[in-house]
Design a protein around this motif. Structure first.
Motif, PDB file in Angstrom:
ATOM      1  N   THR A  47      85.011  97.910 112.816  1.00 24.92           N
ATOM      2  CA  THR A  47      83.972  97.148 112.116  1.00 24.92           C
ATOM      3  C   THR A  47      83.564  97.883 110.844  1.00 24.92           C
ATOM      4  OG1 THR A  47      82.211  98.243 113.336  1.00 24.92           O
ATOM      5  CG2 THR A  47      83.033  96.183 114.244  1.00 24.92           C
ATOM      6  N   VAL A  48      83.091  97.136 109.864  1.00 22.35           N
ATOM      7  CA  VAL A  48      82.616  97.720 108.604  1.00 22.35           C
ATOM      8  C   VAL A  48      81.193  97.212 108.347  1.00 22.35           C
ATOM      9  CG1 VAL A  48      84.934  97.921 107.600  1.00 22.35           C
ATOM     10  CG2 VAL A  48      83.607  95.835 107.222  1.00 22.35           C
ATOM     11  N   PRO A  49      80.427  97.922 107.506  1.00 21.88           N
ATOM     12  CA  PRO A  49      79.086  97.432 107.159  1.00 21.88           C
ATOM     13  C   PRO A  49      79.192  96.098 106.404  1.00 21.88           C
ATOM     14  CG  PRO A  49      79.365  99.726 106.485  1.00 21.88           C
ATOM     15  CD  PRO A  49      80.717  99.216 106.881  1.00 21.88           C
ATOM     16  N   VAL A  50      78.226  95.213 106.642  1.00 20.20           N
ATOM     17  CA  VAL A  50      78.215  93.906 105.980  1.00 20.20           C
ATOM     18  C   VAL A  50      76.842  93.628 105.378  1.00 20.20           C
ATOM     19  CG1 VAL A  50      80.001  92.907 107.486  1.00 20.20           C
ATOM     20  CG2 VAL A  50      77.586  92.708 108.125  1.00 20.20           C
ATOM     21  N   PRO A  51      76.778  92.733 104.395  1.00 25.82           N
ATOM     22  CA  PRO A  51      75.470  92.334 103.864  1.00 25.82           C
ATOM     23  C   PRO A  51      74.676  91.606 104.941  1.00 25.82           C
ATOM     24  CG  PRO A  51      77.286  91.427 102.535  1.00 25.82           C
ATOM     25  CD  PRO A  51      77.890  92.019 103.757  1.00 25.82           C
ATOM     26  N   ASP A  52      73.350  91.666 104.850  1.00 27.22           N
ATOM     27  CA  ASP A  52      72.522  90.852 105.748  1.00 27.22           C
ATOM     28  C   ASP A  52      71.169  90.598 105.106  1.00 27.22           C
ATOM     29  OD1 ASP A  52      72.151  89.281 107.977  1.00 27.22           O
ATOM     30  OD2 ASP A  52      71.615  90.933 109.297  1.00 27.22           O
ATOM     31  N   LEU A  53      70.451  89.637 105.659  1.00 24.77           N
ATOM     32  CA  LEU A  53      69.130  89.295 105.150  1.00 24.77           C
ATOM     33  C   LEU A  53      68.082  90.059 105.932  1.00 24.77           C
ATOM     34  CD1 LEU A  53      70.614  85.998 105.476  1.00 24.77           C
ATOM     35  CD2 LEU A  53      69.249  86.230 103.407  1.00 24.77           C
ATOM     36  N   ALA A  54      66.976  90.385 105.271  1.00 27.07           N
ATOM     37  CA  ALA A  54      65.905  91.119 105.943  1.00 27.07           C
ATOM     38  C   ALA A  54      65.001  90.126 106.668  1.00 27.07           C
ATOM     39  CB  ALA A  54      65.114  91.934 104.925  1.00 27.07           C
ATOM     40  N   LEU A  55      65.508  89.579 107.772  1.00 32.39           N
ATOM     41  CA  LEU A  55      64.733  88.588 108.520  1.00 32.39           C
ATOM     42  C   LEU A  55      63.813  89.296 109.490  1.00 32.39           C
ATOM     43  CD1 LEU A  55      67.429  85.930 109.497  1.00 32.39           C
ATOM     44  CD2 LEU A  55      65.949  86.013 107.497  1.00 32.39           C
ATOM     45  N   ASP A  56      62.595  88.779 109.639  1.00 32.59           N
ATOM     46  CA  ASP A  56      61.763  89.241 110.743  1.00 32.59           C
ATOM     47  C   ASP A  56      61.322  88.013 111.526  1.00 32.59           C
ATOM     48  OD1 ASP A  56      59.427  88.128 109.577  1.00 32.59           O
ATOM     49  OD2 ASP A  56      59.253  89.884 108.295  1.00 32.59           O
ATOM     50  N   ASP A  57      60.659  88.237 112.658  1.00 29.32           N
ATOM     51  CA  ASP A  57      60.323  87.109 113.526  1.00 29.32           C
ATOM     52  C   ASP A  57      59.175  86.270 112.983  1.00 29.32           C
ATOM     53  OD1 ASP A  57      62.280  87.951 115.163  1.00 29.32           O
ATOM     54  OD2 ASP A  57      60.960  89.070 116.518  1.00 29.32           O
ATOM     55  N   GLU A  58      58.364  86.867 112.108  1.00 28.30           N
ATOM     56  CA  GLU A  58      57.127  86.191 111.712  1.00 28.30           C
ATOM     57  C   GLU A  58      57.301  85.233 110.554  1.00 28.30           C
ATOM     58  OE1 GLU A  58      56.632  89.921 112.057  1.00 28.30           O
ATOM     59  OE2 GLU A  58      56.551  89.279 114.146  1.00 28.30           O
ATOM     60  N   SER A  59      58.163  85.590 109.598  1.00 24.74           N
ATOM     61  CA  SER A  59      58.173  84.854 108.341  1.00 24.74           C
ATOM     62  C   SER A  59      59.374  83.923 108.243  1.00 24.74           C
ATOM     63  CB  SER A  59      58.215  85.862 107.186  1.00 24.74           C
ATOM     64  OG  SER A  59      58.351  85.169 105.983  1.00 24.74           O
ATOM     65  N   ASN A  60      59.139  82.728 107.704  1.00 22.10           N
ATOM     66  CA  ASN A  60      60.287  81.861 107.467  1.00 22.10           C
ATOM     67  C   ASN A  60      60.608  81.709 105.989  1.00 22.10           C
ATOM     68  OD1 ASN A  60      58.025  80.337 107.076  1.00 22.10           O
ATOM     69  ND2 ASN A  60      58.323  79.107 108.919  1.00 22.10           N
ATOM     70  N   THR A  61      60.097  82.647 105.184  1.00 24.41           N
ATOM     71  CA  THR A  61      60.546  82.720 103.793  1.00 24.41           C
ATOM     72  C   THR A  61      60.965  84.159 103.471  1.00 24.41           C
ATOM     73  OG1 THR A  61      58.342  83.164 102.936  1.00 24.41           O
ATOM     74  CG2 THR A  61      59.036  80.856 102.994  1.00 24.41           C
ATOM     75  N   LEU A  62      61.825  84.268 102.471  1.00 24.08           N
ATOM     76  CA  LEU A  62      62.337  85.575 102.040  1.00 24.08           C
ATOM     77  C   LEU A  62      62.090  85.733 100.557  1.00 24.08           C
ATOM     78  CD1 LEU A  62      65.797  85.562 103.832  1.00 24.08           C
ATOM     79  CD2 LEU A  62      63.896  87.103 104.339  1.00 24.08           C
ATOM     80  N   ASP A  63      61.812  86.967 100.141  1.00 21.18           N
ATOM     81  CA  ASP A  63      61.588  87.252  98.731  1.00 21.18           C
ATOM     82  C   ASP A  63      62.941  87.517  98.061  1.00 21.18           C
ATOM     83  OD1 ASP A  63      60.709  88.014  96.271  1.00 21.18           O
ATOM     84  OD2 ASP A  63      60.055  90.027  96.902  1.00 21.18           O
ATOM     85  N   ALA A  64      63.319  86.620  97.159  1.00 21.78           N
ATOM     86  CA  ALA A  64      64.603  86.787  96.465  1.00 21.78           C
ATOM     87  C   ALA A  64      64.370  87.299  95.045  1.00 21.78           C
ATOM     88  CB  ALA A  64      65.368  85.476  96.456  1.00 21.78           C
ATOM     89  N   GLY A  65      63.264  87.989  94.826  1.00 19.36           N
ATOM     90  CA  GLY A  65      62.975  88.553  93.506  1.00 19.36           C
ATOM     91  C   GLY A  65      62.216  87.560  92.651  1.00 19.36           C
ATOM     92  N   ASP A  66      62.940  86.558  92.116  1.00 17.71           N
ATOM     93  CA  ASP A  66      62.291  85.584  91.232  1.00 17.71           C
ATOM     94  C   ASP A  66      61.945  84.286  91.952  1.00 17.71           C
ATOM     95  OD1 ASP A  66      64.889  84.755  91.697  1.00 17.71           O
ATOM     96  OD2 ASP A  66      65.232  84.061  89.640  1.00 17.71           O
ATOM     97  N   ARG A  67      62.079  84.284  93.272  1.00 16.39           N
ATOM     98  CA  ARG A  67      61.961  83.015  93.998  1.00 16.39           C
ATOM     99  C   ARG A  67      61.757  83.287  95.483  1.00 16.39           C
ATOM    100  NH1 ARG A  67      63.579  77.993  92.411  1.00 16.39           N
ATOM    101  NH2 ARG A  67      64.241  76.587  94.067  1.00 16.39           N
ATOM    102  N   GLN A  68      60.989  82.423  96.148  1.00 16.73           N
ATOM    103  CA  GLN A  68      60.866  82.496  97.611  1.00 16.73           C
ATOM    104  C   GLN A  68      61.885  81.528  98.207  1.00 16.73           C
ATOM    105  OE1 GLN A  68      58.768  85.448  97.728  1.00 16.73           O
ATOM    106  NE2 GLN A  68      58.462  84.414  99.705  1.00 16.73           N
TER     107      GLN A  68
END
Ligand code: PD2
Ligand code: ZN
Length: 278
Positions: free
Chosen positions: A60-81
């Motif tokens: 296996t190799v490292p892969v990209p992933d999103l910083a998901l947590d259980d509480e939030s259903n939005t993610l900060d993409a820098g210039d946009r939610q």
């Protein structure tokens, strides 16, 4: 740790009990939580590693992933939610909403349209590009950072996925008309294909894909994952992210573009490599 305990942990996991229930059982039997957690992790990692060797799987190799947590259903993409619509672990698939604005979708289509050509796929024998029957869309590639909109989208993806912009291939735009489809395939390069080494020289394996929907097809055109009976409906501005930590069907990332039944379908695909894509 005794061999008996290790065996018990593996057999419980094989029977479908999750780590939390194993932990509970061990704590009930008098284990200290931190030590129990460590024992479970170490035992299961060892068992997985052993199984990989038995099955002759690539590492296996490292892969990209999103910083998901259980509480939030939005993610900060820098210039946009960005909205999180659905997330699953195996295979790792996350559906995002509002990744792109309507204007960005239109700008990509407008810039791509005059450059569209019948889609090519990589020839498995030689690594050369070929026209293939199982892919009936037309497409084109932008180069990385080619214009301001593309730079903005690439920066957004890099922030969301915590993966360097440089590791991304140029954005690909695909256009499907009625009847067009992309039959199920893996996006990684098959390690056994003679053409693969030359493809891997430019940044290593593909480790993740983001398919961004640029319009709303009237009917059909979903992105399917047949190994897990999942189908994602294409919605303008939304996207599906999936990653594959080894170039093998155990990743369960077989996926395809279902036939468009009415209207048309435009997508932009971003493939992410292990290293800088040159
Ligand atoms: O257009 C799609 O839904 C789709 C499906 C499978 C795109 C790709 N693969 C791709 O671009 O790799
Ligand atoms: Zn694909």
């Amino acid at each position: 740790m005794t061999p008996e305990l290790q065996q018990w942990i593996v057999s419980q996991a094989q029977a479908g009990h999750d780590a939390a229930s194993l932990l509970r059982a061990m704590c009930d039997a008098g284990w200290e939580e931190k030590a129990a957690l460590q024992a479970i992790e170490q035992t299961l990692n060892q068992a997985l590693q052993q199984r990989s060797v038995e099955l002759n799987l690539p590492p296996t190799v490292p892969v990209p992933d999103l910083a998901l947590d259980d509480e939030s259903n939005t993610l900060d993409a820098g210039d946009r939610q960005v909205g999180v619509v659905m997330a699953m672990q195996v295979p790792r698939v996350v559906v995002l909403s509002q990744l792109l604005s309507d204007d960005e979708c239109q700008a990509l289509i407008t810039a791509a349209e005059p450059r569209m050509q019948r889609s090519l796929t990589v020839d498995r024998q030689t690594g050369a590009d070929l026209v293939h029957e199982y892919r009936t869309s037309s497409g084109m590639f932008f180069s990385r950072g080619e214009n301001e909109v593309i730079q903005r989208i690439e920066a957004r993806l890099a922030k969301l996925l915590n993966w360097p912009i440089e590791n991304g291939e140029g954005l690909q735009v695909l256009h499907y008309q009625v009847g067009h489809q992309y039959k199920p395939h893996y996006d990684y390069f098959d390690p056994h294909d003679p053409g693969t080494p030359s493809v891997l020289a430019r940044g290593g394996q593909r480790v993740a894909t983001v398919v961004m929907y640029l319009n709303d097809p009237s009917r059909g055109g979903g992105t399917t994952f047949p190994s897990v009976n999942l189908e994602i409906a294409p919605k303008k501005g939304s996207a599906v992210f999936f990653s594959y930590d080894r170039a093998h069907p155990v990743s369960r990332t077989l996926h395809g573009g279902a036939p468009v039944l009415a209207g048309e379908k435009w997508v932009a695909t971003k493939w992410l490599r292990e290293r800088e894509f040159k």
